[in-house]
Design an enzyme around this catalytic site. Sequence first.
Site, PDB file in Angstrom:
ATOM      1  N   GLU A  60     -25.259 -14.790  13.537  1.00  0.00           N
ATOM      2  CA  GLU A  60     -24.437 -15.811  12.869  1.00  0.00           C
ATOM      3  C   GLU A  60     -23.352 -16.357  13.789  1.00  0.00           C
ATOM      4  O   GLU A  60     -23.071 -17.555  13.778  1.00  0.00           O
ATOM      5  CB  GLU A  60     -23.815 -15.245  11.591  1.00  0.00           C
ATOM      6  CG  GLU A  60     -24.810 -14.964  10.468  1.00  0.00           C
ATOM      7  CD  GLU A  60     -25.592 -13.674  10.645  1.00  0.00           C
ATOM      8  OE1 GLU A  60     -25.301 -12.914  11.594  1.00  0.00           O
ATOM      9  OE2 GLU A  60     -26.508 -13.410   9.836  1.00  0.00           O
ATOM     10  N   HIS A 129     -25.204 -10.094  -1.282  1.00  0.00           N
ATOM     11  CA  HIS A 129     -25.851 -11.394  -1.451  1.00  0.00           C
ATOM     12  C   HIS A 129     -25.252 -12.205  -2.592  1.00  0.00           C
ATOM     13  O   HIS A 129     -25.776 -13.259  -2.933  1.00  0.00           O
ATOM     14  CB  HIS A 129     -27.353 -11.213  -1.724  1.00  0.00           C
ATOM     15  CG  HIS A 129     -28.143 -10.769  -0.529  1.00  0.00           C
ATOM     16  ND1 HIS A 129     -27.966  -9.543   0.061  1.00  0.00           N
ATOM     17  CD2 HIS A 129     -29.122 -11.387   0.177  1.00  0.00           C
ATOM     18  CE1 HIS A 129     -28.810  -9.426   1.073  1.00  0.00           C
ATOM     19  NE2 HIS A 129     -29.516 -10.537   1.169  1.00  0.00           N
TER      20      HIS A 129
END
Lengths: 326, 368
Positions: A60, A129
């Site tokens: 990321e 999540h």
Amino acid sequence: MAQLTMVAALNKALDDALRADESVVLLGQDIGVDEGVFRVTADLLKRYGEKRVIDTPLAEGAIVGGAIGMALYGLKPVAEMQFSGFAYQAYHQVEQHVSRFRNRTRGRFGVPLVVRMPYGGGIRAVEHHSESREAIYAHTPGLKMVIPSGPRNARALLLASIFDPDPVIFFEPKQVYRSFREEVPDEPEQMPIGKAQVVREGTDITLVSYGAMMRPTLEAAEDLAEQDRVSAEIVDLLSVAPLDTETIVHSVRKTGRAVVIHEGPRRCGIGAEVVARIVEKALLHLEAPIRRLTGYDTQFPYFARERAFLPNADRIAHAAREVLAF
Amino acid sequence: MPRKRIEIKPKVEYLSILDGDGNVDEALDPRLDADRSLHIYRLMVIARRLDERCINMQRQGRIGTYGPCRGQEAAHCASVVVLEQADWLVQAFREPGAAYHRGWPLETVLRFWGGYEEGCRPPDGVNDLPIAVPIASQVPHAMGIAWGMVTKNDPHCVLCYCGDGGTSEGDFHESLNFAGVYNLPLITLIQNNQWAISIPREKQTASETIAQKALAYGFDGIQVDGNDPLAVYVATKEAADRARSGGGPSLIEAVTYRLSVHTTADDPKKYRTDEEVARWEKLDPIPRYEKYLRTRGILDDKLVAEVEEDALRDVAAAVDRFEASREVDPLDCFKYMYAELPPELAEQREEFRQALEREGYGKSAGGH
């Protein structure tokens, strides 16, 4: 006009942007061949090739940091974080560089990039999540933080974000990805960033929300109308930074009462900011204390408990009734 | 189901052209012409004089904390000169000679360490990135710029500086990994100055060289004597030529030494010995290179004096320009946050303006 889900509408926005401007590139994990884990980038690799729709290694920080370099070199990168819960590996880039380039170079270099990411609970996902941490980005000076609530505004806001000269963090409410369809015009349209929308006119109370919580908020308003003959006005923030004070305050001055609804934690959340602005600008118009109906200041529970945890229409209506009865 | 050794092809070159006494290996000497040779020398001298001046100014309270480059002049001054104008330079924070070569005025260094954002504004037409303070977080930007070059089919390259401490950061590894995967024209030059504040090179990584880390990402690394301008130049020139012609990334480890403090807030006596510093003083790149240039007939006493005089004059002029332009509008902190000022910031700006007005800001001399 076509009836589209939010996923299809976002896909359309990316397609519109890639077609309109050669400098637009998409990058992220699994966005090419796999078309994104939620299929937001469906067909785009086939249409635009691997130089513009780039499958990246898992990193990321390098995706967002690399997108900074691309933006500085004149491209318009749209980076996808697979889930907002994994964007923290890139947060140092967002805080230390994305948000600062224009200011520290005294306007010489802006960083026109978009970081898209699915956020929020409600899809029975695994740990990490389901969080809703828009406040972190809204708190970071130099960023814009946009959260659509439905297919049509998702497409229009994403297009506006891609062509905005400043960096935009774009949160996609994944609970809404495929939960309903909406008419979306065939021609590309854009909505201004930083403007809220009054999506339901009313006179008795203002419900302020955004993102995935707009659906239960709308339901609650219907319920209040039917059960209590209460006329609730709903403000959809759409952008939490900048935040459209004028629209919020205008509505509360009219109704005198407000409930702010979001799924992110309460402490220092967007609701706190909304309440503060109402108090600063419309205190004497208030008929009752403002309520915040939000996620709690706990970890987001694993999915066995998430339905119990998330704000729902009943709780929103209940909070509104309490404010109305004050 | 065997258990066997996979044959990889490890290659870590080491390059040294000019020894500690200034003797050259004739076969490796790039024999740069007099202009370029002298230019590198001038850059090194000017970087040194600016460095000395900045430390003095910090001690006098005229600028803030400063991070010196003393001893490391060859690593940045001899590498940056291989760049063409369309190439990009991505700085860390110890390369004032490189920025100066690229067209940054000397006073931008003073502005940065003096507490003004203006020290981060690249001059018009210079497409370099400003000083980056967080460690190694600039390497992904360099990688992304190189990615942009590949995307647009531009035959340029990016030179990125990073310290030995930076090679422990994820950003360094992620960037080199991407650069390898996409064959990007990225040159990462590690200024291995032996100390990341108080942590010595041996405690930074267990690998024998930093250069060998490139192997993990699928390209070559080279270790050079970072106090040898000729070796630095040759390695960087080869890397740049390769990058511009589609040959992909390079990692250069320039083995050098930070002769001074980490920053003016640091006391290196706590963690290193005077003997060690004295050993490296003998390898100071400037006298070594000076001796070489004299041998080649490029430099003599007269020219040395001239270069010194020019450097001192240019640094003094930069200090004057910096100190003459300290008056800035505090409201500028709103000016560049966004392309267009959002209403909520406009409101805060007005509040700030009124506060400054009430306090009579700027009416007294100095106004800081």
